[in-house]
Write an enzyme that holds these catalytic residues in place. Structure first.
Site, PDB file in Angstrom:
ATOM      1  N   GLU A  14       8.226 -14.659 -10.757  1.00 28.77           N
ATOM      2  CA  GLU A  14       7.468 -13.504 -10.271  1.00 28.77           C
ATOM      3  C   GLU A  14       6.971 -12.597 -11.397  1.00 28.77           C
ATOM      4  O   GLU A  14       5.916 -12.004 -11.271  1.00 28.77           O
ATOM      5  CB  GLU A  14       8.224 -12.724  -9.190  1.00 28.77           C
ATOM      6  N   CYS A  49       0.837  -1.183   0.000  1.00 30.99           N
ATOM      7  CA  CYS A  49       0.000   0.000   0.000  1.00 30.99           C
ATOM      8  C   CYS A  49       0.878   1.241   0.000  1.00 30.99           C
ATOM      9  O   CYS A  49       1.877   1.317   0.706  1.00 30.99           O
ATOM     10  CB  CYS A  49      -0.938   0.095   1.202  1.00 30.99           C
ATOM     11  N   LYS A  61       6.268  -4.333  -3.831  1.00 34.06           N
ATOM     12  CA  LYS A  61       7.712  -4.199  -3.669  1.00 34.06           C
ATOM     13  C   LYS A  61       8.107  -4.088  -2.208  1.00 34.06           C
ATOM     14  O   LYS A  61       9.137  -4.584  -1.791  1.00 34.06           O
ATOM     15  CB  LYS A  61       8.187  -2.960  -4.419  1.00 34.06           C
ATOM     16  N   ARG A 104       4.010  -0.266  -4.782  1.00 41.41           N
ATOM     17  CA  ARG A 104       3.732  -0.788  -3.438  1.00 41.41           C
ATOM     18  C   ARG A 104       2.422  -1.580  -3.387  1.00 41.41           C
ATOM     19  O   ARG A 104       2.079  -2.163  -2.354  1.00 41.41           O
ATOM     20  CB  ARG A 104       3.644   0.358  -2.438  1.00 41.41           C
ATOM     21  N   TRP A 144      -2.555  -2.757  -1.670  1.00 43.10           N
ATOM     22  CA  TRP A 144      -2.204  -4.174  -1.787  1.00 43.10           C
ATOM     23  C   TRP A 144      -3.078  -4.858  -0.748  1.00 43.10           C
ATOM     24  O   TRP A 144      -2.898  -4.674   0.452  1.00 43.10           O
ATOM     25  CB  TRP A 144      -0.722  -4.382  -1.491  1.00 43.10           C
ATOM     26  N   LYS A 174      13.146 -14.654 -10.290  1.00 41.67           N
ATOM     27  CA  LYS A 174      12.872 -13.581 -11.267  1.00 41.67           C
ATOM     28  C   LYS A 174      11.852 -14.054 -12.291  1.00 41.67           C
ATOM     29  O   LYS A 174      10.914 -13.361 -12.621  1.00 41.67           O
ATOM     30  CB  LYS A 174      14.140 -13.175 -12.018  1.00 41.67           C
ATOM     31  N   ASN A 226      -1.747   2.328   5.594  1.00 40.64           N
ATOM     32  CA  ASN A 226      -0.847   1.270   5.110  1.00 40.64           C
ATOM     33  C   ASN A 226      -0.449   0.455   6.321  1.00 40.64           C
ATOM     34  O   ASN A 226       0.136   0.992   7.261  1.00 40.64           O
ATOM     35  CB  ASN A 226       0.381   1.912   4.450  1.00 40.64           C
ATOM     36  N   GLY A 227      -0.779  -0.838   6.326  1.00 40.46           N
ATOM     37  CA  GLY A 227      -0.421  -1.686   7.467  1.00 40.46           C
ATOM     38  C   GLY A 227      -1.562  -2.601   7.828  1.00 40.46           C
ATOM     39  O   GLY A 227      -2.493  -2.796   7.031  1.00 40.46           O
ATOM     40  N   HIS A 279      17.980 -35.849  -6.570  1.00 38.55           N
ATOM     41  CA  HIS A 279      17.133 -36.246  -5.446  1.00 38.55           C
ATOM     42  C   HIS A 279      15.679 -35.823  -5.647  1.00 38.55           C
ATOM     43  O   HIS A 279      14.958 -35.626  -4.673  1.00 38.55           O
ATOM     44  CB  HIS A 279      17.692 -35.666  -4.137  1.00 38.55           C
ATOM     45  N   GLU A 302      17.864 -17.173  -7.506  1.00 35.10           N
ATOM     46  CA  GLU A 302      17.435 -15.820  -7.887  1.00 35.10           C
ATOM     47  C   GLU A 302      16.895 -15.813  -9.327  1.00 35.10           C
ATOM     48  O   GLU A 302      15.891 -15.159  -9.615  1.00 35.10           O
ATOM     49  CB  GLU A 302      18.616 -14.853  -7.704  1.00 35.10           C
TER      50      GLU A 302
HETATM   51  C1  G6P Z   1       9.215  -8.326  -1.943  1.00 31.07           C
HETATM   52  C2  G6P Z   1       9.829  -7.816  -3.226  1.00 31.07           C
HETATM   53  C3  G6P Z   1      11.161  -8.526  -3.486  1.00 31.07           C
HETATM   54  C4  G6P Z   1      12.080  -8.353  -2.312  1.00 31.07           C
HETATM   55  C5  G6P Z   1      11.432  -8.813  -0.997  1.00 31.07           C
HETATM   56  C6  G6P Z   1      12.249  -8.388   0.204  1.00 31.07           C
HETATM   57  O1  G6P Z   1       8.821  -9.637  -2.087  1.00 31.07           O
HETATM   58  O2  G6P Z   1       8.942  -8.036  -4.307  1.00 31.07           O
HETATM   59  O3  G6P Z   1      11.762  -7.973  -4.642  1.00 31.07           O
HETATM   60  O4  G6P Z   1      13.248  -9.098  -2.513  1.00 31.07           O
HETATM   61  O5  G6P Z   1      10.140  -8.202  -0.857  1.00 31.07           O
HETATM   62  O6  G6P Z   1      12.229  -6.989   0.263  1.00 31.07           O
HETATM   63  P1  G6P Z   1      13.366  -6.089   0.865  1.00 31.07           P
HETATM   64  O7  G6P Z   1      12.899  -4.695   0.586  1.00 31.07           O
HETATM   65  O8  G6P Z   1      13.416  -6.379   2.318  1.00 31.07           O
HETATM   66  O9  G6P Z   1      14.642  -6.407   0.184  1.00 31.07           O
END
Ligand code: G6P
Length: 614
Positions: A494, A2, A609, A27, A73, A491, A99-100, A510, A487
């Site tokens: 997501e 949010c 994010k 956000r 969100w 990527k 937000n929260g 395994h 990673e």
């Molecule tokens: C969300 C974002 C990711 C990020 C993760 C941790 O899931 O979409 O891109 O890696 O949060 O966020 P931070 O801000 O703590 O790195």
């Protein structure tokens, strides 16, 4: 999670709010809404993105000089028009953006319902504003006092801004756990409030970061007055923003994600500047001084993080253990905080976070702090909650990252962690002078090597066309490239919604090997390093089962290209820092596949994010 924005001044609030919401859309983008005061207090809100809000209410909004806006969100209640923020109080004299999460909202709601309050939405935020309204009426007090009393009773996380029809020259804001920045306009009677500085920077660089459990009264005549939850006046500290407007615009790229991928030669160089100078044998993170000795003496380093930041932590584990011989444990912050972890005196916690706001990471820090650990924060967002909750730390200086999928923030985190490992190894004498020189010189050549990988963009795009329609992907790597495999898979899943899994290559036998057939693309990060021979065996295991292999190899490798379906050649570097190079083609591969599938890579569905809820 949010985004909130508010404006008080002499200009058209609607324009400032809409622009601000677009900047904060990363956000959350389940719904958007604004509230404005002209004569009345009116709310305009809509499921979907800020563009939908704009289209729906085009030409229908009044020219108010004060207003609040929200991009959601969803947590409580599905994403729809009714659950969208802002929310009214029952007499419609107040409106809130939040937000929260209010954890005890259910019991408060029941109490209020018994008093006759009716709720339109399923949100905790609507309960919050009714609660404040109820307190104000019962206590016959000012709105800010009602907010303060409410905050002593609610459990959870919040950043709120409240607009009152009776007082259009004032906004009331408060925070705990979720971020809130107040920008002070040039004329001193114009104010901008937001979840982060991106909606503010084009108007002013003077900002106040509200602290946890503080209530701010922002008034056109009297300016900013802040009280803590005990009603004690606080003096606001005005910071100067170190951010330029260009940094938060797309600069000719179609998507922020692509812009941010291409920014990496610069962001990695910025992150190293002045901190690592091979010829002077210099490795120093200026933000870690007072507690550097704690790091040197640490019996154990615990890394807490989430998502991509956790992957950076995994690379750091290998590097720090290899070069400093200090044991490292890497923990998901969400697990760590709930499992009564053992923290001994002398343990140092590294908290890694791009946003500096991730709720689980913040809670893990508080837990570790209470158990006596020293916390070093590695954050990208300056002034963020994690940066401030840490004893000391280092910023990654990648600049604002707007695309939800983290790219340049990841490589900047790695860069800081490498510098940290080098400064520690040097101090502990666990690295030879030659090793230090070799590694630091290699680090200095990384921006150029990233550039060389970015030159492969067209080639990677071609490979992507062949795999855009598959349903699954596997990513394999060993040693330092194992976290790169994780990673790479993250990527892809997501932003393209293709199921992808990352594995240590040897673990494939395994279980995941059962999935391999001629339909299954397997990305193998097989650069020339100490596990090169082993990973060749893993490639053969995949090929024997007709899997399609896309191999990331070191330039000049003659062997692997003869075994696999596609190769992506990256320049050689020391194996420990290879993740800075080998992760780049995987970012591009995900980007192109997602674009070809018609996905909005900057705003993937269901994600946000900055995850300020647990
Ligand atoms: C969300 C974002 C990711 C990020 C993760 C941790 O899931 O979409 O891109 O890696 O949060 O966020 P931070 O801000 O703590 O790195």
């Amino acid at each position: 999670m949010c985004g909130i924005v508010a404006y008080l001044g002499e200009n058209n609030a609607y324009d400032v709010l809409i622009k601000g919401l677009k900047r904060l859309e990363y956000r959350g983008y389940d719904s958007a809404g604004i509230a404005l005061i002209d004569k009345d207090l009116s709310i305009f809100k809509k499921q979907g993105k800020v563009n939908d809000l704009e289209t729906t209410f085009s030409g229908k909004t009044p020219h108010g000089k004060v207003g609040i806006g929200h991009t959601r969100w969803a947590t409580h209640g599905e994403p729809n028009d009714v659950n969208a923020h802002p929310h009214y109080s029952s007499d419609k004299n107040l409106a809130i953006i939040h937000n929260g999460i209010i954890e005890n909202y259910d019991s408060i709601k029941k109490e209020l319902q018994q008093k006759g309050h009716q709720f339109l939405s399923e949100t905790d935020s609507e309960v919050f504003i009714h609660f404040i309204e109820d307190i104000q009426k019962n206590n016959k007090c000012s709105l800010d006092e009602a907010v303060r009393i409410a905050l002593t009773k609610v459990v959870g996380a919040y950043a709120i801004v409240i607009l009152s029809k009776d007082n259009p020259d004032q906004l009331i804001a408060a925070r705990k756990g979720s971020p809130l920045v107040i920008g002070i306009g040039a004329e001193n009677n114009e104010f901008f409030l937001a979840s982060d500085a991106t909606p503010i920077v084009e108007y002013t660089k003077n900002v106040v970061y509200l602290n946890d459990e503080e209530v701010a009264i922002i008034d056109k005549t009297t300016g900013i007055n802040i009280k803590n939850i005990e009603a004690i006046e606080q003096s606001p500290y005005v910071h100067t923003l170190d951010m330029e407007l260009e940094a938060i615009e797309k600069g000719g790229f179609d998507y922020f994600m692509l812009k941010e991928i291409f920014e990496q030669p610069r962001s990695v160089a910025d992150c190293m500047r002045g901190r690592l100078i091979s010829e002077k044998e210099h490795a120093l993170l200026g933000g870690i001084r007072k507690h550097f000795n704690d790091l040197v003496e640490a019996k154990r380093i615990i890394i807490v993080a989430c998502g991509t930041s956790w992957h950076a932590g995994l690379v750091a584990e290998y590097v720090i253990e290899e070069f400093t011989r200090t044991p490292v444990e890497v923990e998901y912050a969400s697990e760590f905080r709930y499992r009564n972890p053992i923290i001994n005196k002398g343990d140092v916690v590294l908290a890694i976070s791009q946003s500096g706001e991730t709720a689980d990471t913040l809670a893990a820090i508080e837990l570790a702090k209470n158990k006596g650990a020293i916390i070093l924060g590695i954050c990208n967002v300056v002034g963020s909650s994690i940066a401030r909750a840490s004893h000391e730390g280092a910023y990654t200086h990648a600049g604002p990252e707007i695309g939800v999928a983290s790219t340049k923030a990841f490589t900047a985190q790695l860069t800081v962690l490498y510098i940290l490992a080098l400064m520690l190894a040097k101090e502990k004498n666990t690295i030879t002078k030659n090793q230090f020189l070799e590694l630091s010189r290699q680090m200095e050549s990384i921006p150029d090597k990233i550039k060389q990988v970015l030159d492969l963009n067209d080639e990677i795009e071609k490979i992507s066309t062949l795999y855009k329609d598959v349903r699954n992907f596997l990513y394999l790597g060993r040693g330092y490239n194992f976290p790169v495999a994780l990673e790479g898979a993250l990527k892809l899943k997501e932003i393209s919604y293709i199921h992808a899994e990352g594995y240590p290559a040897a673990e494939m036998k395994h279980g995941p090997i059962a999935l391999i057939d001629k339909e299954m693309p397997v990305v193998v990060i097989a650069t020339r390093d100490s596990s090169y021979d082993k990973i060749i065996s893993n490639i053969q295991e995949v090929k024997a089962r007709q899997g399609k292999v896309i191999a990331v190899v070191t330039k000049g490798d003659a062997l692997i290209p003869s075994m696999v379906d596609h190769v992506i050649e990256v320049p050689p570097t020391h194996e420990a820092i290879m993740p800075l190079v080998s992760s780049i083609p995987l970012q591009l591969l995900s980007y192109h596949i997602a674009i070809m599938r018609g996905c909005n890579v900057d705003q993937p569905r269901n994600l946000a994010k900055s995850v300020t809820v647990e």
